[in-house]
Enzyme design. Structure first.
Site, PDB file in Angstrom:
ATOM      1  N   HIS A   1       3.335  -5.209   3.812  1.00 42.54           N
ATOM      2  CA  HIS A   1       3.294  -5.861   5.128  1.00 42.54           C
ATOM      3  C   HIS A   1       2.772  -7.290   4.999  1.00 42.54           C
ATOM      4  CE1 HIS A   1       4.015  -2.109   7.267  1.00 42.54           C
ATOM      5  NE2 HIS A   1       3.054  -1.524   6.575  1.00 42.54           N
TER       6      HIS A   1
ATOM      7  N   HIS B   1       4.992   0.393  -0.162  1.00 45.63           N
ATOM      8  CA  HIS B   1       5.749  -0.591   0.616  1.00 45.63           C
ATOM      9  C   HIS B   1       4.725  -1.675   0.991  1.00 45.63           C
ATOM     10  CE1 HIS B   1       3.869   1.988   3.600  1.00 45.63           C
ATOM     11  NE2 HIS B   1       3.945   0.983   4.429  1.00 45.63           N
TER      12      HIS B   1
ATOM     13  N   ASP C   1      -4.747 -10.920  -0.738  1.00 50.09           N
ATOM     14  CA  ASP C   1      -3.406 -11.515  -0.636  1.00 50.09           C
ATOM     15  C   ASP C   1      -2.605 -11.291  -1.923  1.00 50.09           C
ATOM     16  OD1 ASP C   1      -1.325 -12.914   0.551  1.00 50.09           O
ATOM     17  OD2 ASP C   1      -1.960 -14.815  -0.313  1.00 50.09           O
ATOM     18  N   HIS C   2      -1.368 -10.825  -1.735  1.00 47.29           N
ATOM     19  CA  HIS C   2      -0.469 -10.549  -2.872  1.00 47.29           C
ATOM     20  C   HIS C   2      -1.049  -9.488  -3.793  1.00 47.29           C
ATOM     21  CE1 HIS C   2       1.742 -13.884  -1.268  1.00 47.29           C
ATOM     22  NE2 HIS C   2       2.727 -13.629  -2.097  1.00 47.29           N
TER      23      HIS C   2
ATOM     24  N   CYS D   1       5.751   6.453   4.845  1.00 45.10           N
ATOM     25  CA  CYS D   1       4.613   5.674   4.324  1.00 45.10           C
ATOM     26  C   CYS D   1       4.009   6.344   3.090  1.00 45.10           C
ATOM     27  CB  CYS D   1       3.520   5.527   5.386  1.00 45.10           C
ATOM     28  SG  CYS D   1       4.095   4.755   6.899  1.00 45.10           S
TER      29      CYS D   1
ATOM     30  N   GLU E   1      -0.753  -5.012  11.692  1.00 51.22           N
ATOM     31  CA  GLU E   1       0.065  -4.527  10.573  1.00 51.22           C
ATOM     32  C   GLU E   1       1.481  -5.055  10.733  1.00 51.22           C
ATOM     33  OE1 GLU E   1       0.145  -0.118   8.901  1.00 51.22           O
ATOM     34  OE2 GLU E   1       1.387  -0.318  10.686  1.00 51.22           O
TER      35      GLU E   1
ATOM     36  N   HIS F   1       0.850  -1.198   0.000  1.00 52.09           N
ATOM     37  CA  HIS F   1       0.000   0.000   0.000  1.00 52.09           C
ATOM     38  C   HIS F   1       0.882   1.243   0.000  1.00 52.09           C
ATOM     39  CE1 HIS F   1      -0.260   0.566   4.702  1.00 52.09           C
ATOM     40  NE2 HIS F   1       0.948   0.263   4.321  1.00 52.09           N
TER      41      HIS F   1
END
Lengths: 138, 138, 138, 138, 138, 138
Positions: free
Chosen positions: E41, E39, E79-80, E33, E130, E14
């Site tokens: 998580h 970047h 996801d991904h 951020c 997170e 994100h």
């Protein structure tokens, strides 16, 4: 050369009891693990693969192949099973986590060349955690 | 008022099977947990106590008393046991972790006043982890 | 040959201060760890044993013997202690976790043959965690 | 000789895609990791240092120097970054965690002698965790 | 009444950037951020279900139904993925973990009655991590 | 409304001893924690904040402000300190983790309005872990 360690999990039950020992010896050596009705654990298995990083893919091993192999040889047959009653190797072998680790190691080594032939990555090491406090390395 | 949560651990085996259900229903509902030979887990139990902090000691509860109580009621009888075969409550109750948590909660609540009478700290909550992914709170 | 790693825990306090250094050097090198009143940690010790799996018992080591040894040499004397004030080795040695690990390693190696003589499993390795971020291996 | 392992953390995004492979091959090999918009991880890096314990300080390495070095070479440039777009090495290299680990290893080895010259502690090993299940050791 | 908390995991990327703020404000508020390349998580989601334990099955919820629901609404789509570019809700909403948690909560609440109608267990709470240090509860 | 829990860490030493109790009572109640030379722990503190998510920023609280506050009130003064000797509140108060948690809670509540005035997020809850097994919630 690089190493990848991938973790797997399964839950199983076992009873520590050796046909080579007397009842008294079994009780003395295995204590509450000798309880005839058995007990169980959430086992964690760490499979370490060693190889060269492929220049094109940047990967040391195809994870999907590794997962299939470990699924077929370990997680599938052992998860939610009673090791004493349902696993061939433990018909004449005490299912301590030492022996469980060696059985997993042997199963993976035997099946390895079929999935990863030739110059493919090698199986470097198998580790198994019985609890977070007790870790075995083959 | 303050809360103390203390964690305990035990390893046990169980089989999910209900006498109120047909074989087919048992298999459909419990899947691999219905395996007749059973399987097992490392359970973690979190016991939460609530009370006032004693002015002289600075403590909310005597930990040694709490450990003795949980040891006698839970860890002692359940560790390295087969829940279906060896625990009275599961002779007519499916030993799911939901039911296991409720049995632990009931055992602790019944014994509580003998160890912690009167204005002593209360048993606030029991939680049980079947695996790190599955957590039950009573 | 197989390795078993077993984890132990103790809580202790220490102050990093060397009689071989000036006050200014002590402060520069150890920073807040040189605080004259000390501070403390929950230490985790991992003891790794290497040996053959006994054919009859399926075990690499008698865990109860290992626990007794580590309890007598490490957990008993160090738990809830001030390393500088109460442990003989640190009368003339800075109790950094490096030195603490080496003291634990030496204590276990010296006592080892009395508990595990002859062909018994060997002490392979001692590791100590000061915090989850700082891990020392002797 | 003693080893210290110190853990660092950074969060970054990446996309697995190789210019040497066709679109179809990229998709087949990398699956959902080939998603053109990328995804990300909380990476953990373990840096292991090996050396003698200094007699005066009782330390194997100056932690503040080590933190500065890893901060300058790894955590600073990689944290909250897109590895494909913002890191020089990944302009022509797939940012798999294998390659990421090797880039980190190379950066630390190149900068090491400037910070730790001569008989100073050696960089023994770099490990990187992509997730708690996938661990790479260079 | 009993609560079950089940943990799920997904990895995503994100960028924190708000169209309602100036470039300078975006940079001041979101710091690193706000990096335009994003970047990522490893997110962990905890879904808590509350209900009565079924007398026949001993279960509070059918885990397979819960997994299907969370898979369809959360893990599958997220996801991904890049949250900013690929998730409808974040076309006009900053993908902070606060907002991500609320989106997950809303998706699960909307789909809930189709899977768990009537007297079935309720969705009690959604939590999202997170990093291990930053935990959000809706 | 949403909750954010953020984790902090500090290492400190303490001795459990009450001036209101006789030597014999101190020894009986606190056991090895009464050791005159003290011991120590790696404490983990969880600070939970509750508030509305800001529409423009998508955040419940400015993390940098929260870190500054907790740093000034808790981590700065307590890290690598002896609680009995160096913290004002424990001159006449036993530094049990119960009392330590209440001191941290009081410090944060008193300083809170200066950093987070008016409609800003509220301090919802303080939790402190003495060890992974012993968790206190104020």
């Amino acid at each position: 050369m690089i190493q990848l360690t991938r973790r797997y999990q399964f839950s199983a039950s076992h009873r520590l009891h050796s046909a080579d020992l007397s009842e008294a010896e079994n009780e003395r050596i295995f204590g509450k693990c000798n309880n005839p009705y058995g007990h169980g654990h959430n086992y964690e298995v760490e499979v370490t693969v060693k190889g060269e990083v492929d220049r094109a893919t940047g990967c040391v091993v195809n994870l999907s192949d590794l997962d299939t192999l470990v699924g077929e040889q370990v997680v599938g047959p052992f998860d939610h099973r009673n090791l004493n009653e349902e696993i061939a190797e433990f018909q004449h072998l005490v299912p301590t986590t030492e022996n469980l680790g060696m059985v997993i190691d042997r199963r993976l080594r035997e099946a390895w060349p079929r999935v990863f032939p030739g110059a493919a990555p090698k199986l470097e090491r198998v580790r198994i955690l019985e609890t977070p406090r007790n870790i075995f390395e083959i």
